[in-house]
Scaffold this motif. Structure first.
Motif, PDB file in Angstrom:
ATOM      1  N   GLU A   1      -7.895  50.837 -29.657  1.00  0.00           N
ATOM      2  CA  GLU A   1      -6.465  50.569 -29.787  1.00  0.00           C
ATOM      3  C   GLU A   1      -6.032  50.443 -31.248  1.00  0.00           C
ATOM      4  O   GLU A   1      -4.940  50.855 -31.634  1.00  0.00           O
ATOM      5  CB  GLU A   1      -6.095  49.268 -29.060  1.00  0.00           C
ATOM      6  CG  GLU A   1      -6.415  49.258 -27.576  1.00  0.00           C
ATOM      7  CD  GLU A   1      -7.780  48.672 -27.288  1.00  0.00           C
ATOM      8  OE1 GLU A   1      -7.989  48.225 -26.155  1.00  0.00           O
ATOM      9  OE2 GLU A   1      -8.644  48.660 -28.199  1.00  0.00           O
ATOM     10  N   MET A   2      -6.925  49.841 -32.065  1.00  0.00           N
ATOM     11  CA  MET A   2      -6.545  49.511 -33.432  1.00  0.00           C
ATOM     12  C   MET A   2      -7.807  49.395 -34.267  1.00  0.00           C
ATOM     13  O   MET A   2      -8.884  49.079 -33.750  1.00  0.00           O
ATOM     14  CB  MET A   2      -5.738  48.198 -33.438  1.00  0.00           C
ATOM     15  CG  MET A   2      -5.384  47.649 -34.806  1.00  0.00           C
ATOM     16  SD  MET A   2      -4.483  48.839 -35.822  1.00  0.00           S
ATOM     17  CE  MET A   2      -4.460  47.947 -37.386  1.00  0.00           C
ATOM     18  N   CYS A   3      -7.683  49.648 -35.565  1.00  0.00           N
ATOM     19  CA  CYS A   3      -8.817  49.513 -36.483  1.00  0.00           C
ATOM     20  C   CYS A   3      -8.276  49.116 -37.848  1.00  0.00           C
ATOM     21  O   CYS A   3      -7.547  49.882 -38.478  1.00  0.00           O
ATOM     22  CB  CYS A   3      -9.595  50.814 -36.568  1.00  0.00           C
ATOM     23  SG  CYS A   3     -10.944  50.750 -37.758  1.00  0.00           S
ATOM     24  N   GLY A   4      -8.641  47.910 -38.299  1.00  0.00           N
ATOM     25  CA  GLY A   4      -8.116  47.412 -39.564  1.00  0.00           C
ATOM     26  C   GLY A   4      -8.618  48.176 -40.769  1.00  0.00           C
ATOM     27  O   GLY A   4      -7.851  48.513 -41.682  1.00  0.00           O
ATOM     28  N   ASN A   5      -9.918  48.469 -40.824  1.00  0.00           N
ATOM     29  CA  ASN A   5     -10.443  49.250 -41.935  1.00  0.00           C
ATOM     30  C   ASN A   5      -9.947  50.690 -41.860  1.00  0.00           C
ATOM     31  O   ASN A   5      -9.669  51.328 -42.880  1.00  0.00           O
ATOM     32  CB  ASN A   5     -11.969  49.219 -41.927  1.00  0.00           C
ATOM     33  CG  ASN A   5     -12.511  47.839 -42.242  1.00  0.00           C
ATOM     34  OD1 ASN A   5     -11.982  47.142 -43.094  1.00  0.00           O
ATOM     35  ND2 ASN A   5     -13.557  47.432 -41.541  1.00  0.00           N
TER      36      ASN A   5
ATOM     37  N   GLU B   1     -23.533  48.093 -34.405  1.00  0.00           N
ATOM     38  CA  GLU B   1     -23.343  47.288 -35.616  1.00  0.00           C
ATOM     39  C   GLU B   1     -22.745  48.160 -36.709  1.00  0.00           C
ATOM     40  O   GLU B   1     -23.233  49.263 -36.980  1.00  0.00           O
ATOM     41  CB  GLU B   1     -24.647  46.675 -36.111  1.00  0.00           C
ATOM     42  CG  GLU B   1     -24.422  45.787 -37.330  1.00  0.00           C
ATOM     43  CD  GLU B   1     -25.641  45.034 -37.819  1.00  0.00           C
ATOM     44  OE1 GLU B   1     -25.468  44.129 -38.668  1.00  0.00           O
ATOM     45  OE2 GLU B   1     -26.757  45.331 -37.350  1.00  0.00           O
ATOM     46  N   THR B   2     -21.691  47.682 -37.332  1.00  0.00           N
ATOM     47  CA  THR B   2     -21.067  48.387 -38.439  1.00  0.00           C
ATOM     48  C   THR B   2     -21.078  47.492 -39.668  1.00  0.00           C
ATOM     49  O   THR B   2     -21.296  46.286 -39.597  1.00  0.00           O
ATOM     50  CB  THR B   2     -19.617  48.800 -38.118  1.00  0.00           C
ATOM     51  OG1 THR B   2     -18.839  47.628 -37.828  1.00  0.00           O
ATOM     52  CG2 THR B   2     -19.577  49.739 -36.918  1.00  0.00           C
ATOM     53  N   MET B   3     -20.817  48.102 -40.812  1.00  0.00           N
ATOM     54  CA  MET B   3     -20.825  47.369 -42.068  1.00  0.00           C
ATOM     55  C   MET B   3     -19.624  46.440 -42.209  1.00  0.00           C
ATOM     56  O   MET B   3     -19.642  45.505 -43.011  1.00  0.00           O
ATOM     57  CB  MET B   3     -20.858  48.352 -43.247  1.00  0.00           C
ATOM     58  CG  MET B   3     -22.115  49.206 -43.294  1.00  0.00           C
ATOM     59  SD  MET B   3     -23.589  48.233 -43.649  1.00  0.00           S
ATOM     60  CE  MET B   3     -23.388  47.953 -45.390  1.00  0.00           C
ATOM     61  N   ALA B   4     -18.575  46.715 -41.451  1.00  0.00           N
ATOM     62  CA  ALA B   4     -17.374  45.880 -41.516  1.00  0.00           C
ATOM     63  C   ALA B   4     -16.478  46.205 -40.337  1.00  0.00           C
ATOM     64  O   ALA B   4     -16.559  47.286 -39.756  1.00  0.00           O
ATOM     65  CB  ALA B   4     -16.617  46.113 -42.824  1.00  0.00           C
ATOM     66  N   CYS B   5     -15.602  45.251 -40.018  1.00  0.00           N
ATOM     67  CA  CYS B   5     -14.600  45.443 -38.975  1.00  0.00           C
ATOM     68  C   CYS B   5     -13.364  44.654 -39.385  1.00  0.00           C
ATOM     69  O   CYS B   5     -13.419  43.428 -39.484  1.00  0.00           O
ATOM     70  CB  CYS B   5     -15.127  44.967 -37.622  1.00  0.00           C
ATOM     71  SG  CYS B   5     -13.908  45.045 -36.286  1.00  0.00           S
ATOM     72  N   GLY B   6     -12.259  45.352 -39.637  1.00  0.00           N
ATOM     73  CA  GLY B   6     -11.055  44.687 -40.119  1.00  0.00           C
ATOM     74  C   GLY B   6     -10.413  43.781 -39.089  1.00  0.00           C
ATOM     75  O   GLY B   6     -10.070  42.631 -39.390  1.00  0.00           O
TER      76      GLY B   6
END
Length: 280
Positions: free
Chosen positions: A74-78, A220-225
């Motif tokens: 739905e959405m992704c901050g990064n 697992e990701t390096m970041a999630c906004g």
């Protein structure tokens, strides 16, 4: 075969393939995303993001996100920070602020520009949603520090939506977590009818949080906004941290400000990696 032009960008090392699809996209993006995102046989990324025309006059463009497994987010901050740089630096759109339509509503994006290129982006991520069925989770009311049994162990979880569902777990040591084993067990737990993104968090101070994340559809990701926003509001809501914090992720740092009007602002980098073409 068709040649697809793309750009790869990242925000705090959460990387995405961007395609200007305002005049169309060759084939089914849900089917193509796993191939493009494959880190050995494709371009390699955490997801595929399409830039499309907006569906109405409330936004300048529309962002559609496919996870690495082809599922829709739905959405992704990064991802939205990268989109702001993608459209600005290539001259597609240079509105300021930029209004981006997403599956979680229209988001307002402010860019910091140096030498004609976007270097930093602030996104109004909207209001956190605490009502269980709206997140969604399989429970009415708010889910704050609720016991949840996962893989034979009981965890206290705080659940919130930042446009997508999040489960926040506070721990003493994030580095030692067997996330590759534990993450999927949370993601596919029956308490989360549309799966869930799970953040494991160590409180390093009133204004500093350290987290790892298991993202549904990506691992697992390096970041999630959106996850950093979820962590910030959960820490403030449970009295562990202030409302303005720095969230430290494996890929870098994000600044999160949960304002008095309940809106959450996220600020972080947006970085070009490369451009290319691939046959699809």
């Amino acid at each position: 075969m068709t040649t697809l032009s793309f750009a790869k960008l990242h925000g705090t090392a959460n990387d995405f393939i961007y395609v200007d699809a305002r005049e169309g996209f060759p084939g089914d993006p849900a089917a193509l995303a796993p191939r493009l995102c494959d880190r050995r046989r494709g371009v390699g990324a955490d997801g595929l993001i399409l830039v499309l025309p907006p569906s109405n006059g409330d936004a300048h463009c529309r962002m559609v996100i496919y996870n690495a497994d082809g599922s829709r987010a739905e959405m992704c901050g990064n991802g939205i920070r990268g989109l702001a740089k993608f459209v600005h630096d290539r001259g597609f759109l240079r509105a300021s602020p930029l209004r981006v339509e997403t599956d979680a509503g229209v988001k307002t994006v402010h860019t910091e520009v140096a030498n004609g290129r976007v270097v930093r982006v602030t996104v109004d991520m909207g209001l956190p949603v605490w009502e269980g069925r709206a997140i969604p989770v399989a429970s009415d009311g708010e889910v704050i520090e609720r016991p949840l049994e996962v893989a034979g162990q009981t965890y206290r979880v705080t659940c919130v939506s930042m446009g997508n569902p999040h489960c926040v777990v506070f721990v003493d040591d994030v580095a030692a977590l067997p996330l590759a084993d534990l993450g999927p067990r949370f993601e596919h737990h029956p308490f989360f009818p549309r799966r869930v993104n799970t953040e494991f968090v160590r409180v390093a101070g009133r204004e500093r949080l350290v987290m790892r994340v298991w993202e549904r559809g990506a691992g697992e990701t390096m970041a999630c906004g959106t996850g950093a926003c979820a962590v910030a509001v959960a820490a403030a809501r449970t009295g562990r941290a202030a409302r303005h914090v720095v969230v430290v992720l494996p890929g870098g740092e994000l600044e999160i400000d949960w304002r008095d009007d309940d809106r959450v602002l996220m600020t972080g980098d947006a970085v070009d990696v490369f451009e290319g073409r691939i046959e699809v």
